[in-house]
Design a protein around this motif. Structure first.
Motif, PDB file in Angstrom:
ATOM      1  N   HIS A 184       3.525   9.404   8.698  1.00 14.52           N
ATOM      2  CA  HIS A 184       4.279   9.058   7.492  1.00 14.52           C
ATOM      3  C   HIS A 184       5.229  10.186   7.094  1.00 14.52           C
ATOM      4  O   HIS A 184       6.338   9.938   6.603  1.00 14.52           O
ATOM      5  CB  HIS A 184       3.314   8.772   6.327  1.00 14.52           C
ATOM      6  CG  HIS A 184       2.391   7.623   6.583  1.00 14.52           C
ATOM      7  ND1 HIS A 184       2.757   6.529   7.323  1.00 14.52           N
ATOM      8  CD2 HIS A 184       1.103   7.411   6.190  1.00 14.52           C
ATOM      9  CE1 HIS A 184       1.752   5.679   7.370  1.00 14.52           C
ATOM     10  NE2 HIS A 184       0.730   6.195   6.695  1.00 14.52           N
ATOM     11  N   SER A 192       0.835  -1.205   0.000  1.00 12.43           N
ATOM     12  CA  SER A 192       0.000   0.000   0.000  1.00 12.43           C
ATOM     13  C   SER A 192       0.867   1.251   0.000  1.00 12.43           C
ATOM     14  O   SER A 192       1.959   1.257   0.558  1.00 12.43           O
ATOM     15  CB  SER A 192      -0.906   0.008   1.240  1.00 12.43           C
ATOM     16  OG  SER A 192      -0.127  -0.090   2.409  1.00 12.43           O
ATOM     17  N   ASP A 193       0.353   2.280  -0.657  1.00 11.89           N
ATOM     18  CA  ASP A 193       1.086   3.545  -0.706  1.00 11.89           C
ATOM     19  C   ASP A 193       0.988   4.253   0.639  1.00 11.89           C
ATOM     20  O   ASP A 193      -0.041   4.217   1.305  1.00 11.89           O
ATOM     21  CB  ASP A 193       0.505   4.455  -1.802  1.00 11.89           C
ATOM     22  CG  ASP A 193       0.731   3.880  -3.192  1.00 11.89           C
ATOM     23  OD1 ASP A 193       1.745   3.178  -3.366  1.00 11.89           O
ATOM     24  OD2 ASP A 193      -0.106   4.124  -4.075  1.00 11.89           O
ATOM     25  N   ARG A 194       2.079   4.882   1.032  1.00 16.77           N
ATOM     26  CA  ARG A 194       2.096   5.667   2.259  1.00 16.77           C
ATOM     27  C   ARG A 194       2.040   7.144   1.862  1.00 16.77           C
ATOM     28  O   ARG A 194       3.003   7.676   1.323  1.00 16.77           O
ATOM     29  CB  ARG A 194       3.373   5.396   3.064  1.00 16.77           C
ATOM     30  CG  ARG A 194       3.519   3.967   3.573  1.00 16.77           C
ATOM     31  CD  ARG A 194       2.489   3.692   4.661  1.00 16.77           C
ATOM     32  NE  ARG A 194       2.812   2.495   5.434  1.00 16.77           N
ATOM     33  CZ  ARG A 194       2.459   1.271   5.115  1.00 16.77           C
ATOM     34  NH1 ARG A 194       1.791   1.062   4.002  1.00 16.77           N
ATOM     35  NH2 ARG A 194       2.765   0.252   5.896  1.00 16.77           N
ATOM     36  N   THR A 195       0.889   7.764   2.088  1.00 18.68           N
ATOM     37  CA  THR A 195       0.751   9.181   1.762  1.00 18.68           C
ATOM     38  C   THR A 195       1.519  10.018   2.769  1.00 18.68           C
ATOM     39  O   THR A 195       1.379   9.828   3.972  1.00 18.68           O
ATOM     40  CB  THR A 195      -0.733   9.597   1.768  1.00 18.68           C
ATOM     41  OG1 THR A 195      -1.443   8.762   0.846  1.00 18.68           O
ATOM     42  CG2 THR A 195      -0.896  11.054   1.366  1.00 18.68           C
ATOM     43  N   HIS A 210      -2.914  10.270  10.175  1.00 17.11           N
ATOM     44  CA  HIS A 210      -1.816   9.319  10.031  1.00 17.11           C
ATOM     45  C   HIS A 210      -0.797   9.761   8.984  1.00 17.11           C
ATOM     46  O   HIS A 210       0.337   9.283   8.979  1.00 17.11           O
ATOM     47  CB  HIS A 210      -2.347   7.930   9.702  1.00 17.11           C
ATOM     48  CG  HIS A 210      -1.566   6.835  10.348  1.00 17.11           C
ATOM     49  ND1 HIS A 210      -1.425   6.708  11.717  1.00 17.11           N
ATOM     50  CD2 HIS A 210      -0.840   5.818   9.811  1.00 17.11           C
ATOM     51  CE1 HIS A 210      -0.673   5.657  11.992  1.00 17.11           C
ATOM     52  NE2 HIS A 210      -0.311   5.104  10.854  1.00 17.11           N
ATOM     53  N   TYR A 226       9.027   2.877   4.128  1.00 17.86           N
ATOM     54  CA  TYR A 226       9.195   4.305   3.876  1.00 17.86           C
ATOM     55  C   TYR A 226      10.443   4.573   3.035  1.00 17.86           C
ATOM     56  O   TYR A 226      10.439   5.450   2.175  1.00 17.86           O
ATOM     57  CB  TYR A 226       9.292   5.063   5.209  1.00 17.86           C
ATOM     58  CG  TYR A 226       8.044   4.980   6.033  1.00 17.86           C
ATOM     59  CD1 TYR A 226       6.885   5.647   5.657  1.00 17.86           C
ATOM     60  CD2 TYR A 226       8.017   4.222   7.195  1.00 17.86           C
ATOM     61  CE1 TYR A 226       5.736   5.567   6.417  1.00 17.86           C
ATOM     62  CE2 TYR A 226       6.870   4.134   7.968  1.00 17.86           C
ATOM     63  CZ  TYR A 226       5.736   4.809   7.575  1.00 17.86           C
ATOM     64  OH  TYR A 226       4.596   4.715   8.331  1.00 17.86           O
ATOM     65  N   THR A 239       9.342  10.017   6.561  1.00 16.07           N
ATOM     66  CA  THR A 239       9.953  10.270   5.252  1.00 16.07           C
ATOM     67  C   THR A 239      10.601  11.656   5.178  1.00 16.07           C
ATOM     68  O   THR A 239      11.816  11.781   5.268  1.00 16.07           O
ATOM     69  CB  THR A 239       8.891  10.132   4.152  1.00 16.07           C
ATOM     70  OG1 THR A 239       7.765  10.960   4.481  1.00 16.07           O
ATOM     71  CG2 THR A 239       8.429   8.705   4.019  1.00 16.07           C
TER      72      THR A 239
END
Length: 416
Positions: A351, A219-222, A347, A383, A355
């Motif tokens: 993230h 899954s993408d981490r926004t 959330h 990440y 990053t």
């Protein structure tokens, strides 16, 4: 099909009677597991022939005992055949129960799950979070709905579980509940965990879901880029509640704390760290893993800004935190005003810390993992994989270095 099935008569000499006789027992062994049954016959141990599995002698009493032992042996084989024909799961214990007329306790999946969840609820705050309990209760509800949909049953024996059951449950969650692949995998993982506990308790001989592989996609981490973070940080809203939510969000951007951990954070959890600076010393509610985070200037300024806030003074909490629902609702409004097109939830701040704030600025991944309270470095590496900017910046440094070392003559030679 069982691999082995053996019968053996033996004397239980530890139960010596006052007349000098001892009882004869029958031992059932199936796949290496034993169960003993009393034959309710007693003999002089000197007359027992272990090799021949009978009593030596020619008396009427001896003949009667030997005939009885043969009859009992045949009853065992008949009971074994009945269980096989009925498609039952056969163990030494189930065969013994069949012979002695004891009804085997049926262990039902939904009952087991609900007891598991009841125990889990009692442990909330004692190593487990409410969020974990909610996930398992949701899993239990989906299993009950699936049983009704697929079998028109309210419950099912754990001995009827199979690879096909797990596969059908996965299909049901996708087709009937429209649950995405990753959430789907989490529910099945919860179910698998409970079934493994049944195996550990000896209720099942093997895991019926052992061959079933969970399907999930990365899954993408926004997260916010430095530009987006600067936009947010420099924005002053005319509505005070938006400034408040912005500050709470920024605090998480510079500490990496999840919503629940920030909401629970108390003033006394700020202390002097090994470097003489102020740190946050807490544990993640989700995993109970320690999270120790040095306070960066922005985070420190936010703490000082709200130090005299009535909610802080009355509750002992570090910051005044509204409900998660309110925070996420206002964050959407903040994103619109700032021109940030990403879906902004609380959330995203965690993230962003992982990053933009830390990894992008050269903080080692081991340190980031420690501050985030991750159990495994592998979790933090998610990440690291998405930081193309960091790769680009590193290559710019290398490009500049090589250009200086090689000189323009070398480049001209290559280009002609």
């Amino acid at each position: 099909m069982n691999k082995t099935f053996t019968l053996l008569y033996f004397l239980k000499k530890g139960k010596l009677q006052s007349d000098g006789t001892v009882p004869i027992y029958l031992r059932l062994t199936i796949d290496g597991k034993r169960a003993d049954i009393s034959s309710k016959r007693y003999i002089d141990p000197k007359k027992w022939n272990a090799k021949a599995q009978k009593v030596d002698g020619k008396s009427e009493e001896t003949r009667s005992v030997n005939v009885y032992l043969k009859t009992l042996e045949q009853q065992v084989y008949d009971a074994h055949r009945e269980l096989l024909d009925a498609g039952k799961h056969i163990t030494a214990e189930t065969l013994k129960n069949k012979l002695t007329g004891v009804e085997e306790k049926q262990r039902l999946l939904v009952q087991i799950m609900e007891q598991h969840n009841k125990n889990l609820e009692a442990l909330i705050g004692k190593g487990y979070s409410r969020a974990t309990w909610v996930k398992y209760t949701t899993t239990s509800r989906h299993v009950k709905d699936f049983l009704k949909w697929k079998f028109n049953l309210a419950d099912i024996s754990i001995k009827d579980l199979s690879f096909e059951f797990a596969s059908d449950f996965e299909f049901y969650l996708k087709s009937q509940k429209s649950i995405d692949i990753n959430t789907n995998a989490k529910y099945i993982k919860n179910l698998k965990k409970i079934v493994k506990e049944c195996v550990a308790k000896g209720w099942l001989e093997k895991d019926p879901f052992m061959s079933f592989k969970l399907k999930a996609k990365a899954s993408d981490r926004t997260f916010l880029t430095q530009h987006e973070l600067d936009l947010l940080e420099n924005k002053q809203f005319t509505i005070e509640r938006l400034n408040h939510i912005k500050d709470i969000f920024l605090f998480s951007c510079y500490t990496g704390l999840a919503y629940i951990d920030l909401a629970n954070l108390k003033s006394y959890q700020i202390s002097i760290g090994i470097d003489g600076e102020k740190w946050i010393f807490t544990s993640r509610q989700k995993s109970d893993e320690p999270s120790h985070v040095p306070l960066l200037p922005t985070a420190m300024a936010i703490i000082e800004k709200y130090a005299a806030h009535p909610k802080v003074l009355n509750s002992g909490k570090l910051l005044p935190i509204p409900s998660n629902q309110k925070v996420n609702s206002y964050l959407k409004e903040i994103a619109d005003v700032c021109g940030i097109t990403k879906e902004l939830t609380f959330h995203v701040a965690r993230h962003t810390f992982a990053t933009t704030v830390t990894l992008t600025n050269g903080v080692p991944i081991e340190s980031v993992s420690k501050m985030l309270g991750h159990k495994k470095l592998q979790t933090t590496q998610i990440y690291a994989k998405i930081l193309d900017k960091r790769v680009s910046d590193d290559m710019k440094v290398l490009r500049t270095k090589l250009t200086k070392e090689d000189g323009s003559d070398h480049l001209k030679a290559i280009t002609g």
